[in-house]
Scaffold this motif. Structure first.
Motif, PDB file in Angstrom:
ATOM      1  N   THR A  57      -7.093  13.553  11.464  1.00 29.10           N
ATOM      2  CA  THR A  57      -6.398  14.727  11.996  1.00 29.10           C
ATOM      3  C   THR A  57      -5.619  15.418  10.878  1.00 29.10           C
ATOM      4  OG1 THR A  57      -4.449  13.391  12.564  1.00 29.10           O
ATOM      5  CG2 THR A  57      -6.132  13.678  14.274  1.00 29.10           C
ATOM      6  N   ASN A  58      -5.150  16.616  11.176  1.00 25.52           N
ATOM      7  CA  ASN A  58      -4.330  17.362  10.213  1.00 25.52           C
ATOM      8  C   ASN A  58      -3.137  17.944  10.949  1.00 25.52           C
ATOM      9  OD1 ASN A  58      -3.350  18.675   8.002  1.00 25.52           O
ATOM     10  ND2 ASN A  58      -4.892  20.293   7.994  1.00 25.52           N
ATOM     11  N   THR A  59      -2.051  17.169  10.996  1.00 25.44           N
ATOM     12  CA  THR A  59      -0.852  17.575  11.718  1.00 25.44           C
ATOM     13  C   THR A  59       0.311  17.692  10.736  1.00 25.44           C
ATOM     14  OG1 THR A  59      -0.246  15.269  12.162  1.00 25.44           O
ATOM     15  CG2 THR A  59      -1.644  16.372  13.792  1.00 25.44           C
ATOM     16  N   PRO A  60       1.403  18.368  11.131  1.00 19.63           N
ATOM     17  CA  PRO A  60       2.553  18.516  10.231  1.00 19.63           C
ATOM     18  C   PRO A  60       3.181  17.174   9.828  1.00 19.63           C
ATOM     19  CG  PRO A  60       2.694  20.082  12.026  1.00 19.63           C
ATOM     20  CD  PRO A  60       1.577  19.155  12.370  1.00 19.63           C
ATOM     21  N   ALA A  61       3.152  16.189  10.745  1.00 17.49           N
ATOM     22  CA  ALA A  61       3.704  14.866  10.428  1.00 17.49           C
ATOM     23  C   ALA A  61       2.667  14.080   9.627  1.00 17.49           C
ATOM     24  CB  ALA A  61       4.061  14.128  11.712  1.00 17.49           C
ATOM     25  N   ARG A  62       3.016  13.761   8.373  1.00 15.53           N
ATOM     26  CA  ARG A  62       2.048  13.112   7.490  1.00 15.53           C
ATOM     27  C   ARG A  62       2.669  11.889   6.819  1.00 15.53           C
ATOM     28  NH1 ARG A  62      -2.509  15.635   6.895  1.00 15.53           N
ATOM     29  NH2 ARG A  62      -3.111  14.092   5.345  1.00 15.53           N
ATOM     30  N   LEU A  63       1.827  10.898   6.541  1.00  7.59           N
ATOM     31  CA  LEU A  63       2.252   9.782   5.718  1.00  7.59           C
ATOM     32  C   LEU A  63       1.038   9.122   5.080  1.00  7.59           C
ATOM     33  CD1 LEU A  63       2.257   6.564   7.388  1.00  7.59           C
ATOM     34  CD2 LEU A  63       3.188   8.225   8.944  1.00  7.59           C
ATOM     35  N   ASN A  64       1.307   8.244   4.103  1.00 11.16           N
ATOM     36  CA  ASN A  64       0.271   7.449   3.452  1.00 11.16           C
ATOM     37  C   ASN A  64       0.427   6.001   3.876  1.00 11.16           C
ATOM     38  OD1 ASN A  64      -1.146   9.372   1.697  1.00 11.16           O
ATOM     39  ND2 ASN A  64       0.811   9.556   0.621  1.00 11.16           N
ATOM     40  N   LEU A  65      -0.684   5.380   4.203  1.00 13.67           N
ATOM     41  CA  LEU A  65      -0.692   3.964   4.564  1.00 13.67           C
ATOM     42  C   LEU A  65      -1.393   3.180   3.465  1.00 13.67           C
ATOM     43  CD1 LEU A  65      -1.748   4.141   8.337  1.00 13.67           C
ATOM     44  CD2 LEU A  65       0.573   3.945   7.416  1.00 13.67           C
ATOM     45  N   PHE A  66      -0.720   2.148   2.926  1.00 13.09           N
ATOM     46  CA  PHE A  66      -1.309   1.242   1.949  1.00 13.09           C
ATOM     47  C   PHE A  66      -1.696  -0.052   2.649  1.00 13.09           C
ATOM     48  CE2 PHE A  66       1.004   2.753  -2.198  1.00 13.09           C
ATOM     49  CZ  PHE A  66       0.494   4.026  -2.005  1.00 13.09           C
ATOM     50  N   GLY A  67      -2.902  -0.545   2.356  1.00 10.13           N
ATOM     51  CA  GLY A  67      -3.326  -1.833   2.896  1.00 10.13           C
ATOM     52  C   GLY A  67      -4.017  -2.655   1.827  1.00 10.13           C
ATOM     53  N   SER A  68      -3.903  -3.974   1.939  1.00  8.59           N
ATOM     54  CA  SER A  68      -4.507  -4.869   0.946  1.00  8.59           C
ATOM     55  C   SER A  68      -5.211  -6.025   1.639  1.00  8.59           C
ATOM     56  CB  SER A  68      -3.432  -5.454   0.024  1.00  8.59           C
ATOM     57  OG  SER A  68      -2.742  -4.452  -0.661  1.00  8.59           O
ATOM     58  N   GLY A  69      -6.284  -6.517   1.000  1.00 10.22           N
ATOM     59  CA  GLY A  69      -6.982  -7.682   1.528  1.00 10.22           C
ATOM     60  C   GLY A  69      -7.414  -7.477   2.966  1.00 10.22           C
ATOM     61  N   ALA A  70      -7.373  -8.560   3.743  1.00 18.34           N
ATOM     62  CA  ALA A  70      -7.821  -8.495   5.135  1.00 18.34           C
ATOM     63  C   ALA A  70      -6.923  -7.614   5.988  1.00 18.34           C
ATOM     64  CB  ALA A  70      -7.885  -9.903   5.726  1.00 18.34           C
ATOM     65  N   LEU A  71      -5.686  -7.373   5.572  1.00 22.01           N
ATOM     66  CA  LEU A  71      -4.790  -6.532   6.370  1.00 22.01           C
ATOM     67  C   LEU A  71      -5.107  -5.052   6.247  1.00 22.01           C
ATOM     68  CD1 LEU A  71      -1.325  -8.300   6.177  1.00 22.01           C
ATOM     69  CD2 LEU A  71      -3.108  -8.463   7.891  1.00 22.01           C
ATOM     70  N   LEU A  72      -6.023  -4.684   5.362  1.00 25.85           N
ATOM     71  CA  LEU A  72      -6.465  -3.282   5.330  1.00 25.85           C
ATOM     72  C   LEU A  72      -7.056  -2.895   6.678  1.00 25.85           C
ATOM     73  CD1 LEU A  72      -6.988  -0.629   3.840  1.00 25.85           C
ATOM     74  CD2 LEU A  72      -9.107  -1.611   2.954  1.00 25.85           C
ATOM     75  N   ASN A  73      -7.712  -3.827   7.356  1.00 26.70           N
ATOM     76  CA  ASN A  73      -8.291  -3.516   8.666  1.00 26.70           C
ATOM     77  C   ASN A  73      -7.208  -3.222   9.703  1.00 26.70           C
ATOM     78  OD1 ASN A  73     -11.036  -3.804   7.922  1.00 26.70           O
ATOM     79  ND2 ASN A  73     -10.808  -6.022   7.955  1.00 26.70           N
ATOM     80  N   SER A 118      -0.710  12.331  11.027  1.00 31.39           N
ATOM     81  CA  SER A 118      -1.844  12.245  10.107  1.00 31.39           C
ATOM     82  C   SER A 118      -1.515  11.275   8.984  1.00 31.39           C
ATOM     83  CB  SER A 118      -2.154  13.623   9.513  1.00 31.39           C
ATOM     84  OG  SER A 118      -2.530  14.524  10.528  1.00 31.39           O
ATOM     85  N   ALA A 119      -2.351  10.256   8.808  1.00 36.68           N
ATOM     86  CA  ALA A 119      -2.091   9.240   7.792  1.00 36.68           C
ATOM     87  C   ALA A 119      -3.369   8.969   6.997  1.00 36.68           C
ATOM     88  CB  ALA A 119      -1.596   7.954   8.442  1.00 36.68           C
ATOM     89  N   ASP A 120      -3.280   9.120   5.685  1.00 37.25           N
ATOM     90  CA  ASP A 120      -4.373   8.719   4.798  1.00 37.25           C
ATOM     91  C   ASP A 120      -4.227   7.238   4.478  1.00 37.25           C
ATOM     92  OD1 ASP A 120      -5.311  11.323   4.719  1.00 37.25           O
ATOM     93  OD2 ASP A 120      -4.268  11.809   2.852  1.00 37.25           O
ATOM     94  N   VAL A 121      -5.340   6.523   4.426  1.00 37.85           N
ATOM     95  CA  VAL A 121      -5.324   5.081   4.129  1.00 37.85           C
ATOM     96  C   VAL A 121      -5.800   4.834   2.709  1.00 37.85           C
ATOM     97  CG1 VAL A 121      -6.338   2.835   4.697  1.00 37.85           C
ATOM     98  CG2 VAL A 121      -5.608   4.378   6.525  1.00 37.85           C
ATOM     99  N   TRP A 122      -4.983   4.100   1.953  1.00 37.27           N
ATOM    100  CA  TRP A 122      -5.296   3.711   0.587  1.00 37.27           C
ATOM    101  C   TRP A 122      -5.486   2.211   0.525  1.00 37.27           C
ATOM    102  CZ3 TRP A 122      -4.902   7.516  -3.447  1.00 37.27           C
ATOM    103  CH2 TRP A 122      -4.413   8.765  -3.019  1.00 37.27           C
ATOM    104  N   SER A 123      -6.546   1.768  -0.131  1.00 41.03           N
ATOM    105  CA  SER A 123      -6.753   0.337  -0.367  1.00 41.03           C
ATOM    106  C   SER A 123      -6.087  -0.031  -1.687  1.00 41.03           C
ATOM    107  CB  SER A 123      -8.247   0.013  -0.423  1.00 41.03           C
ATOM    108  OG  SER A 123      -8.431  -1.360  -0.745  1.00 41.03           O
ATOM    109  N   VAL A 124      -5.100  -0.924  -1.626  1.00 42.54           N
ATOM    110  CA  VAL A 124      -4.399  -1.372  -2.829  1.00 42.54           C
ATOM    111  C   VAL A 124      -5.001  -2.710  -3.258  1.00 42.54           C
ATOM    112  CG1 VAL A 124      -2.180  -1.934  -3.883  1.00 42.54           C
ATOM    113  CG2 VAL A 124      -2.303  -0.202  -2.082  1.00 42.54           C
ATOM    114  N   THR A 125      -5.735  -2.676  -4.341  1.00 41.80           N
ATOM    115  CA  THR A 125      -6.373  -3.902  -4.843  1.00 41.80           C
ATOM    116  C   THR A 125      -5.452  -4.690  -5.761  1.00 41.80           C
ATOM    117  OG1 THR A 125      -7.372  -2.586  -6.609  1.00 41.80           O
ATOM    118  CG2 THR A 125      -8.723  -3.006  -4.650  1.00 41.80           C
ATOM    119  N   SER A 126      -4.456  -4.023  -6.387  1.00 37.51           N
ATOM    120  CA  SER A 126      -3.553  -4.734  -7.289  1.00 37.51           C
ATOM    121  C   SER A 126      -2.236  -3.991  -7.460  1.00 37.51           C
ATOM    122  CB  SER A 126      -4.198  -4.955  -8.664  1.00 37.51           C
ATOM    123  OG  SER A 126      -3.315  -5.654  -9.518  1.00 37.51           O
ATOM    124  N   TYR A 127      -1.187  -4.498  -6.810  1.00 33.95           N
ATOM    125  CA  TYR A 127       0.142  -3.952  -7.052  1.00 33.95           C
ATOM    126  C   TYR A 127       0.593  -4.249  -8.480  1.00 33.95           C
ATOM    127  CZ  TYR A 127       0.884  -2.800  -2.145  1.00 33.95           C
ATOM    128  OH  TYR A 127       0.798  -2.236  -0.892  1.00 33.95           O
TER     129      TYR A 127
END
Length: 228
Positions: free
Chosen positions: A96-112, A128-137
């Motif tokens: 979606t594309n709404t005024p309320a936006r954030l980024n979601l970081f997920g790693s490993g099995a918790l990305l699901n 609206s939230a974009d999901v980023w896979s974090v492989t290495s903090y």
């Protein structure tokens, strides 16, 4: 072995929430927490290249689990392979594309769990939230520190920008970061975030239980991501 809620039936000896924090203190240890098989393949290929072709004095720590879930193909988008190695990449844009936006970081099995939260936020709350896979903090943190040091020592040169800031941009969009490890691992990036950072993790002692109950206990499942 990986994480406090990822393995099932392994007992407390493997329910680890701190190994990536310990790994971050060893300068030539390169650590990753991949979510999918294609991430693992890219990381191992890069490790073979660095250790055996370039003969770099590094070694690798990679956490994987035994949970069965769908393994997608590598996304056909820009910067995926580079992002996997550098520490994170955008896995899925918001539906979606709404005024309320954030980024979601997920790693490993918790990305699901983070991907489920993305759907909850869009369908139930118009967020609206974009999901980023974090492989290495750790790799993201090291890159940011290296840029900071270079900028301090070269005040007359064009400043270097940490990879995480380069990818997120300057808009002060909040980030909710979820991993199977202690909160301070994601928290180590807070000073380079353009917006606020909320870190969800598995602080405390490990426990033996089902994945569902453990993720509820440590407050890292899709419901808690949505609440955060």
């Amino acid at each position: 072995t990986a994480g406090r809620t990822t393995l099932s039936g392994e007992g407390l000896q493997h329910q680890d929430g701190h190994s990536h924090l310990l790994a971050s203190a060893i300068p030539n240890l390169v650590s990753y927490d991949p979510a999918y098989a294609f991430e693992l393949a890219v990381i191992i290929q890069d490790g073979i290249h660095r250790m055996h072709e370039l003969d770099e004095d590094v070694f690798y720590y990679i956490t994987v689990g035994n949970e069965n879930y769908k393994q997608p193909a590598i996304p056909n988008t820009e910067n995926v392979r580079e992002g996997i190695i550098k520490g994170f990449y955008k896995y899925r844009e918001s539906p979606t594309n709404t005024p309320a936006r954030l980024n979601l970081f997920g790693s490993g099995a918790l990305l699901n769990e983070v991907l489920k939260a993305q759907e909850l936020l869009a369908n139930e709350y118009d967020v609206s939230a974009d999901v980023w896979s974090v492989t290495s903090y750790t790799e993201l943190h090291r890159d940011a520190l290296a840029c900071e040091r270079w900028n301090m020592l070269h005040p007359d040169e064009e400043p270097q920008i940490p990879y995480i800031r380069k990818m997120l941009g300057d808009q002060p969009i909040p980030v909710v970061a979820t991993s199977d490890y202690v909160k301070s691992i994601a928290g180590s990036l807070s000073q380079w975030m353009p917006g606020t950072l909320v870190s969800l993790g598995t602080d405390g002692y490990g426990r033996s239980e089902s994945r569902q109950r453990l993720r509820d206990f440590f407050e890292v499942d899709s419901r808690y991501v949505t609440v955060a």
